[in-house]
Design a protein around this motif. Structure first.
Motif, PDB file in Angstrom:
ATOM      1  N   GLN A  95      49.927  -6.398  45.488  1.00 53.54           N
ATOM      2  CA  GLN A  95      49.695  -4.968  45.356  1.00 53.54           C
ATOM      3  C   GLN A  95      50.556  -4.354  44.261  1.00 53.54           C
ATOM      4  OE1 GLN A  95      47.193  -3.587  47.109  1.00 53.54           O
ATOM      5  NE2 GLN A  95      46.879  -5.660  47.901  1.00 53.54           N
ATOM      6  N   LYS A  96      51.664  -5.009  43.972  1.00 56.92           N
ATOM      7  CA  LYS A  96      52.599  -4.476  42.990  1.00 56.92           C
ATOM      8  C   LYS A  96      53.445  -5.609  42.438  1.00 56.92           C
ATOM      9  CE  LYS A  96      55.664  -0.467  42.488  1.00 56.92           C
ATOM     10  NZ  LYS A  96      56.368   0.625  43.222  1.00 56.92           N
ATOM     11  N   GLN A  97      53.747  -5.535  41.145  1.00 56.75           N
ATOM     12  CA  GLN A  97      54.609  -6.531  40.514  1.00 56.75           C
ATOM     13  C   GLN A  97      55.309  -5.855  39.351  1.00 56.75           C
ATOM     14  OE1 GLN A  97      54.881  -8.512  37.637  1.00 56.75           O
ATOM     15  NE2 GLN A  97      56.197 -10.095  38.540  1.00 56.75           N
ATOM     16  N   TRP A  98      56.601  -6.090  39.184  1.00 54.91           N
ATOM     17  CA  TRP A  98      57.378  -5.247  38.275  1.00 54.91           C
ATOM     18  C   TRP A  98      56.908  -5.325  36.832  1.00 54.91           C
ATOM     19  CZ3 TRP A  98      60.323  -6.755  34.107  1.00 54.91           C
ATOM     20  CH2 TRP A  98      60.605  -8.116  33.985  1.00 54.91           C
ATOM     21  N   THR A  99      56.535  -6.522  36.346  1.00 62.24           N
ATOM     22  CA  THR A  99      56.083  -6.601  34.954  1.00 62.24           C
ATOM     23  C   THR A  99      54.768  -5.856  34.766  1.00 62.24           C
ATOM     24  OG1 THR A  99      55.055  -8.748  35.463  1.00 62.24           O
ATOM     25  CG2 THR A  99      57.254  -8.781  34.475  1.00 62.24           C
ATOM     26  N   ASP A 100      53.871  -5.962  35.746  1.00 65.67           N
ATOM     27  CA  ASP A 100      52.600  -5.247  35.664  1.00 65.67           C
ATOM     28  C   ASP A 100      52.833  -3.738  35.722  1.00 65.67           C
ATOM     29  OD1 ASP A 100      49.517  -5.236  35.950  1.00 65.67           O
ATOM     30  OD2 ASP A 100      50.173  -4.054  37.661  1.00 65.67           O
ATOM     31  N   THR A 101      53.769  -3.299  36.574  1.00 62.66           N
ATOM     32  CA  THR A 101      54.076  -1.870  36.695  1.00 62.66           C
ATOM     33  C   THR A 101      54.561  -1.295  35.372  1.00 62.66           C
ATOM     34  OG1 THR A 101      54.618  -2.079  39.051  1.00 62.66           O
ATOM     35  CG2 THR A 101      55.493  -0.162  37.874  1.00 62.66           C
ATOM     36  N   TRP A 102      55.497  -1.977  34.712  1.00 61.68           N
ATOM     37  CA  TRP A 102      56.030  -1.496  33.448  1.00 61.68           C
ATOM     38  C   TRP A 102      54.990  -1.554  32.338  1.00 61.68           C
ATOM     39  CZ3 TRP A 102      59.940   1.506  32.605  1.00 61.68           C
ATOM     40  CH2 TRP A 102      60.963   1.567  33.542  1.00 61.68           C
ATOM     41  N   PHE A 103      54.154  -2.594  32.356  1.00 67.75           N
ATOM     42  CA  PHE A 103      53.099  -2.710  31.346  1.00 67.75           C
ATOM     43  C   PHE A 103      52.126  -1.540  31.465  1.00 67.75           C
ATOM     44  CE2 PHE A 103      49.506  -4.770  29.150  1.00 67.75           C
ATOM     45  CZ  PHE A 103      50.168  -5.289  28.059  1.00 67.75           C
ATOM     46  N   ARG A 104      51.773  -1.188  32.695  1.00 65.78           N
ATOM     47  CA  ARG A 104      50.850  -0.075  32.911  1.00 65.78           C
ATOM     48  C   ARG A 104      51.480   1.260  32.507  1.00 65.78           C
ATOM     49  NH1 ARG A 104      46.477  -1.359  37.007  1.00 65.78           N
ATOM     50  NH2 ARG A 104      46.706  -3.586  37.428  1.00 65.78           N
ATOM     51  N   LYS A 105      52.771   1.415  32.795  1.00 67.34           N
ATOM     52  CA  LYS A 105      53.460   2.644  32.417  1.00 67.34           C
ATOM     53  C   LYS A 105      53.487   2.807  30.899  1.00 67.34           C
ATOM     54  CE  LYS A 105      56.463   3.291  36.430  1.00 67.34           C
ATOM     55  NZ  LYS A 105      57.864   3.346  36.919  1.00 67.34           N
ATOM     56  N   LEU A 106      53.757   1.725  30.196  1.00 68.66           N
ATOM     57  CA  LEU A 106      53.775   1.780  28.739  1.00 68.66           C
ATOM     58  C   LEU A 106      52.398   2.138  28.184  1.00 68.66           C
ATOM     59  CD1 LEU A 106      55.998  -1.309  27.811  1.00 68.66           C
ATOM     60  CD2 LEU A 106      56.541   1.103  27.435  1.00 68.66           C
ATOM     61  N   ARG A 107      51.349   1.543  28.763  1.00 69.74           N
ATOM     62  CA  ARG A 107      49.994   1.819  28.289  1.00 69.74           C
ATOM     63  C   ARG A 107      49.616   3.279  28.499  1.00 69.74           C
ATOM     64  NH1 ARG A 107      47.441  -3.097  30.577  1.00 69.74           N
ATOM     65  NH2 ARG A 107      46.226  -1.711  31.892  1.00 69.74           N
ATOM     66  N   ARG A 108      50.057   3.858  29.610  1.00 71.90           N
ATOM     67  CA  ARG A 108      49.712   5.256  29.892  1.00 71.90           C
ATOM     68  C   ARG A 108      50.376   6.222  28.915  1.00 71.90           C
ATOM     69  NH1 ARG A 108      49.742   3.662  35.517  1.00 71.90           N
ATOM     70  NH2 ARG A 108      51.942   4.238  35.727  1.00 71.90           N
ATOM     71  N   LEU A 109      51.455   5.778  28.293  1.00 71.31           N
ATOM     72  CA  LEU A 109      52.143   6.609  27.301  1.00 71.31           C
ATOM     73  C   LEU A 109      51.612   6.387  25.886  1.00 71.31           C
ATOM     74  CD1 LEU A 109      55.815   6.131  28.544  1.00 71.31           C
ATOM     75  CD2 LEU A 109      54.375   8.156  28.873  1.00 71.31           C
ATOM     76  N   ALA A 110      50.771   5.389  25.712  1.00 67.56           N
ATOM     77  CA  ALA A 110      50.363   4.964  24.374  1.00 67.56           C
ATOM     78  C   ALA A 110      49.115   5.676  23.888  1.00 67.56           C
ATOM     79  CB  ALA A 110      50.122   3.456  24.373  1.00 67.56           C
ATOM     80  N   ASN A 111      49.025   5.823  22.564  1.00 69.38           N
ATOM     81  CA  ASN A 111      47.770   6.255  21.959  1.00 69.38           C
ATOM     82  C   ASN A 111      46.847   5.043  21.875  1.00 69.38           C
ATOM     83  OD1 ASN A 111      48.726   4.708  19.815  1.00 69.38           O
ATOM     84  ND2 ASN A 111      49.256   6.484  18.542  1.00 69.38           N
ATOM     85  N   LEU A 112      45.664   5.220  21.295  1.00 68.28           N
ATOM     86  CA  LEU A 112      44.693   4.128  21.272  1.00 68.28           C
ATOM     87  C   LEU A 112      45.231   2.918  20.511  1.00 68.28           C
ATOM     88  CD1 LEU A 112      41.855   3.174  22.047  1.00 68.28           C
ATOM     89  CD2 LEU A 112      41.033   4.126  19.878  1.00 68.28           C
ATOM     90  N   GLU A 113      45.893   3.167  19.384  1.00 67.14           N
ATOM     91  CA  GLU A 113      46.423   2.061  18.582  1.00 67.14           C
ATOM     92  C   GLU A 113      47.429   1.233  19.376  1.00 67.14           C
ATOM     93  OE1 GLU A 113      49.062   1.319  14.501  1.00 67.14           O
ATOM     94  OE2 GLU A 113      48.500   3.344  15.115  1.00 67.14           O
TER      95      GLU A 113
END
Length: 257
Positions: free
Chosen positions: A115-133
């Motif tokens: 349901q949760k894993q720390w590397t996946d959590t941080w990866f998703r957080k980074l993506r949510r802050l990112a523009n398309l590039e």
């Protein structure tokens, strides 16, 4: 592991949204048959070997893609590209298919879903802050490393189902890498040189840190395919270099036209 040649080979794809849209649509009818009725049960040793690793990758494949769709709609509006949104939607759909198929295999083998894993959590957080590039750069990294990981997972057990699944996923991810690389070329073509340099420098660091992190988290599976940390790191860098070289040649060819 079933050879990739068992799949229909893709036609040459022109680097534009219309061609990629046609490609993703056609692939729905070109999937490798998965032997879901095969009776092989993983041994206790095989379950211990792959459980944490497959849980993490299955979770990573299961994103709903809401942020990516949002920034993709913005890009489509800015560029007037009528095919882009549906193309990205179909790309996300393939990732979600991977998640469903891996979950089906895991459930049958009594491997709990994470349901949760720390590397996946941080990866998703980074993506949510990112523009398309930046979002595509992060996805490109994940997909490129996945083309090294899934062959190892497919050979880590004697399960015909997992072998077939990994073959299909490797095929898909290889095409995704091409899609993302060509899309990044279009997105970045109007950027000034200073911005390209800054972005590429940050990406150089991100890619290498990610490769090392994947090794540290998934070394039991990767070791079964003969990888050490140095050899996996080098294989990841080589895969990146080949893709950059291929895109450079494509760019030169376009310039000569």
């Amino acid at each position: 592991m079933i050879p990739v040649s068992a799949l229909s080979q893709p036609e040459t794809i022109a680097p534009n949204s219309s061609s990629w849209l046609k490609h993703f649509r056609k692939k729905c009818d070109r999937l490798l048959p998965i032997p879901w009725n095969d009776s092989y049960s993983l041994t206790d040793a095989e379950i211990r070997l792959i459980s944490h690793s497959i849980q993490t990758f299955q979770l990573g494949e299961s994103s709903e893609g809401n942020h990516l769709m949002r920034v993709s709609r913005q890009y489509a509006e800015q560029t007037g590209d009528p095919y882009w949104v549906e193309t990205v939607k179909l790309f996300i759909g393939e990732e979600q298919r991977h998640a469903r198929d891996l979950a089906r295999f895991m459930t049958a083998q009594q491997i709990p879903l994470a349901q949760k894993q720390w590397t996946d959590t941080w990866f998703r957080k980074l993506r949510r802050l990112a523009n398309l590039e930046m979002a595509f750069m992060m996805l490109f990294t994940a997909e490129l490393i996945a083309t090294l990981y899934y062959p190892a997972l497919g050979r880590a057990t004697r399960s015909p189902i997992l072998s077939a699944l990994c073959t299909q996923i490797v095929y898909d991810e290889t095409q995704h890498v091409c899609f993302q690389a060509e899309s990044l070329q279009r997105i970045r073509r109007t950027h000034p040189k200073w911005r390209l340099w800054a972005t590429d420098t940050l990406y150089w660091i991100f890619f290498r840190v990610t490769a090392i992190a994947v090794w540290l988290d998934h070394s039991p599976v990767l070791k079964t395919d003969g990888y050490s940390l140095p050899s996996f790191y080098q294989a990841a860098c080589n895969a990146l270099g080949r893709r950059q070289k291929a895109m450079g040649k494509r760019q030169e060819a376009k310039g000569d036209q």
